[in-house]
Design an enzyme around this catalytic site. Structure first.
Site, PDB file in Angstrom:
ATOM      1  N   HIS A 294      31.399  27.436  -0.045  1.00 36.86           N
ATOM      2  CA  HIS A 294      30.872  27.694   1.354  1.00 36.86           C
ATOM      3  C   HIS A 294      29.929  28.627   0.157  1.00 36.86           C
ATOM      4  CE1 HIS A 294      33.165  31.572  -1.092  1.00 36.86           C
ATOM      5  NE2 HIS A 294      33.959  30.733  -1.040  1.00 36.86           N
TER       6      HIS A 294
ATOM      7  N   CYS B 138      37.325  29.028  -4.501  1.00 41.71           N
ATOM      8  CA  CYS B 138      36.535  28.204  -3.808  1.00 41.71           C
ATOM      9  C   CYS B 138      35.554  27.987  -4.635  1.00 41.71           C
ATOM     10  CB  CYS B 138      36.194  29.123  -2.495  1.00 41.71           C
ATOM     11  SG  CYS B 138      37.414  28.183  -1.710  1.00 41.71           S
TER      12      CYS B 138
END
Length: 289
Positions: free
Chosen positions: A245, A262
């Protein structure tokens, strides 16, 4: 009778005397009229001395004309040479001769032209440039490291005639050693971008997954307040899901692992990868920082 004669004679004498007066008056008038004429003639004689004045003005005119005409030619040559040397910036020292580009600069230029993200192309092998160099080493089959530029790197990069071709299938590959992501599409490195994987205690697991969910635009993290994720591509179904992301600002994508499991990706690259990555695409994470 004699008395009458005497009277006549007296009358004649008196007439002669009166005529003589008038003659004197006429005579005296005659000289006066020439004198008046002389006066009148002296009036024209006044211009006679001033006659040189017109002749002087023609003489002055020619003298002025040549002098005026002579000035411009002499002024032109004088002005032209002086203005030419002073057209440049006076007082400014001449520029030093251009030095040949350093080998580090040549390496950066070539890597940048091939799509390796070196950052500023300035001949300084910064941390960002080392990420690109690390990626090149991997793609060229050299030992992978984030170390400084070596003679072997210079020889390999400058002698290469084409960008390395991937040996991996279509998919997304995250190298934790280099902190880079490769987007491979049909045997081509479509993109090589900087990333920041999970930091100490929050490491991104080295594993292979598939894209199972995509979330366009920004959304807030379910674990961390005021932590926004952009164009999230979920590839592992761990709880919570692990995704590629973008972040609110690119400064959060460090040169070292800094996320919470992440993989943070630079914007707008994540937006482009998001648009080009369908559900089911392979995502592989490997290496050690």
């Amino acid at each position: 009778m004699s008395r009458r004669r005497g009277l006549v004679a007296g009358t004649v004498l008196l007439a002669v005397a009166l005529t003589g007066c008038s003659d004197v008056a006429a005579d005296s008038g005659t000289p006066s009229s020439p004198s008046t004429t002389a006066t009148t003639s002296s009036t024209p004689s006044t211009p006679t001395p001033s006659t040189p004045t017109p002749s002087a003005s023609p003489t002055a005119t020619p003298t002025t004309t040549p002098s005026t005409t002579a000035t411009p030619p002499s002024a032109k040559p004088t002005t032209t040479p002086t203005s030419k040397p002073t057209t440049g910036k006076p007082g400014k020292p001449p520029k030093p001769p251009v030095k040949p580009a350093s080998q580090a600069l040549l390496v950066e230029r070539k890597l940048d032209a091939w799509g390796y993200p070196v950052g500023d192309v300035d001949g300084k092998i910064s941390k960002r440039a080392r990420q690109a160099l690390c990626a090149y080493r991997e793609t060229a089959g050299l030992p992978i490291s984030r170390g400084p530029l070596t003679a072997g790197d210079i020889k390999s990069v400058l002698s290469a005639t084409a960008k390395p071709v991937p040996t991996k299938s279509t998919g997304i590959y995250v190298n934790k050693t280099c902190q880079v992501l490769y987007q491979v599409v049909k045997n081509t490195y479509r993109r090589i971008v900087w990333v920041s994987t999970g930091g100490p205690g929050y490491e991104t697991p080295s594993r292979t997954g598939k894209v199972w969910r995509k979330w366009a635009g920004p959304h807030e993290s379910s674990l961390y307040d005021d932590a926004y994720m952009y164009d999230s591509i979920y590839f592992l179904k761990d709880r919570p899901g692990i995704a590629l992301h973008g972040s609110r600002v690119n400064s959060l994508i460090k040169t070292y692992p800094a996320s919470h499991r992440c993989v943070r990706v630079m914007r707008p690259q994540i937006h482009q990868i998001f648009a080009e990555t369908p559900i089911g695409t392979k995502v592989q994470v490997y290496g050690e920082y």
